[in-house]
Design a protein around this motif. Structure first.
Motif, PDB file in Angstrom:
ATOM      1  N   UNK A   1      21.404 -52.164 100.000  1.00 55.77           N
ATOM      2  CA  UNK A   1      22.366 -52.368  98.939  1.00 55.77           C
ATOM      3  C   UNK A   1      21.679 -52.581  97.586  1.00 55.77           C
ATOM      4  N   UNK A   2      20.405 -52.976  97.625  1.00 58.00           N
ATOM      5  CA  UNK A   2      19.682 -53.162  96.367  1.00 58.00           C
ATOM      6  C   UNK A   2      19.554 -51.867  95.583  1.00 58.00           C
ATOM      7  N   UNK A   3      19.302 -50.765  96.276  1.00 58.20           N
ATOM      8  CA  UNK A   3      19.155 -49.475  95.595  1.00 58.20           C
ATOM      9  C   UNK A   3      20.458 -49.062  94.935  1.00 58.20           C
ATOM     10  N   UNK A   4      21.570 -49.350  95.606  1.00 59.16           N
ATOM     11  CA  UNK A   4      22.868 -49.012  95.023  1.00 59.16           C
ATOM     12  C   UNK A   4      23.126 -49.810  93.752  1.00 59.16           C
ATOM     13  N   UNK A   5      22.831 -51.082  93.768  1.00 55.32           N
ATOM     14  CA  UNK A   5      23.047 -51.922  92.584  1.00 55.32           C
ATOM     15  C   UNK A   5      22.120 -51.521  91.441  1.00 55.32           C
ATOM     16  N   UNK A   6      20.906 -51.117  91.784  1.00 55.54           N
ATOM     17  CA  UNK A   6      19.962 -50.653  90.764  1.00 55.54           C
ATOM     18  C   UNK A   6      20.482 -49.365  90.113  1.00 55.54           C
ATOM     19  N   UNK A   7      20.964 -48.435  90.944  1.00 54.37           N
ATOM     20  CA  UNK A   7      21.511 -47.178  90.416  1.00 54.37           C
ATOM     21  C   UNK A   7      22.762 -47.447  89.583  1.00 54.37           C
ATOM     22  N   UNK A   8      23.579 -48.380  90.035  1.00 53.51           N
ATOM     23  CA  UNK A   8      24.786 -48.724  89.289  1.00 53.51           C
ATOM     24  C   UNK A   8      24.441 -49.311  87.926  1.00 53.51           C
ATOM     25  N   UNK A   9      23.420 -50.133  87.876  1.00 51.61           N
ATOM     26  CA  UNK A   9      22.991 -50.714  86.602  1.00 51.61           C
ATOM     27  C   UNK A   9      22.431 -49.644  85.664  1.00 51.61           C
ATOM     28  N   UNK A  10      21.766 -48.643  86.222  1.00 50.85           N
ATOM     29  CA  UNK A  10      21.202 -47.579  85.385  1.00 50.85           C
ATOM     30  C   UNK A  10      22.274 -46.699  84.753  1.00 50.85           C
ATOM     31  N   UNK A  15      27.685 -44.430  81.070  1.00 44.62           N
ATOM     32  CA  UNK A  15      29.067 -44.110  81.440  1.00 44.62           C
ATOM     33  C   UNK A  15      30.066 -44.861  80.570  1.00 44.62           C
ATOM     34  N   UNK A  16      29.813 -46.127  80.341  1.00 53.08           N
ATOM     35  CA  UNK A  16      30.733 -46.896  79.505  1.00 53.08           C
ATOM     36  C   UNK A  16      30.694 -46.408  78.055  1.00 53.08           C
ATOM     37  N   UNK A  17      29.518 -46.024  77.568  1.00 47.54           N
ATOM     38  CA  UNK A  17      29.425 -45.476  76.213  1.00 47.54           C
ATOM     39  C   UNK A  17      30.173 -44.155  76.109  1.00 47.54           C
ATOM     40  N   UNK A  18      30.081 -43.325  77.154  1.00 45.43           N
ATOM     41  CA  UNK A  18      30.785 -42.048  77.138  1.00 45.43           C
ATOM     42  C   UNK A  18      32.296 -42.255  77.109  1.00 45.43           C
ATOM     43  N   UNK A  19      32.796 -43.188  77.906  1.00 51.18           N
ATOM     44  CA  UNK A  19      34.237 -43.454  77.931  1.00 51.18           C
ATOM     45  C   UNK A  19      34.708 -44.025  76.599  1.00 51.18           C
ATOM     46  N   UNK A  20      33.962 -44.969  76.055  1.00 52.94           N
ATOM     47  CA  UNK A  20      34.340 -45.585  74.782  1.00 52.94           C
ATOM     48  C   UNK A  20      34.329 -44.567  73.639  1.00 52.94           C
ATOM     49  N   UNK A  21      33.288 -43.758  73.568  1.00 51.56           N
ATOM     50  CA  UNK A  21      33.197 -42.781  72.482  1.00 51.56           C
ATOM     51  C   UNK A  21      34.180 -41.623  72.655  1.00 51.56           C
ATOM     52  N   UNK A  22      34.536 -41.292  73.900  1.00 48.32           N
ATOM     53  CA  UNK A  22      35.569 -40.270  74.122  1.00 48.32           C
ATOM     54  C   UNK A  22      36.919 -40.784  73.630  1.00 48.32           C
TER      55      UNK A  22
END
Length: 66
Positions: A1-10, A15-22
């Motif tokens: 599960x550590x790898x998943x959380x690391x990928x999610x943090x990356x 992703x949030x910047x893309x949604x906000x700027x869209x």
């Protein structure tokens, strides 16, 4: 599960910047000169990436005879 959380943090920030700027792009109309400048910048980045990418990798083998 550590790898998943690391990928999610990356991927969380881009992703949030893309949604906000869209959402911002739906409300604000940029001037055509700015849009054209960004398109030229993107084209230059793509062309430079293609130019640097090796099309034929050198090998130690002799060329094949036809």
């Amino acid at each position: 599960m550590d790898a998943f959380m690391y990928a999610l943090a990356l991927v969380a920030l881009p992703c949030s910047a893309m949604i906000l700027l869209a959402a911002l792009a739906l409300c604000v109309q940029p001037p055509p000169v700015f849009v054209a400048a960004l398109q030229h910048l993107a084209a230059g980045i793509v062309l430079s990436a293609v130019a640097v990418e090796p099309s034929v990798l050198p090998t130690e083998c002799s060329p094949a005879r036809v």
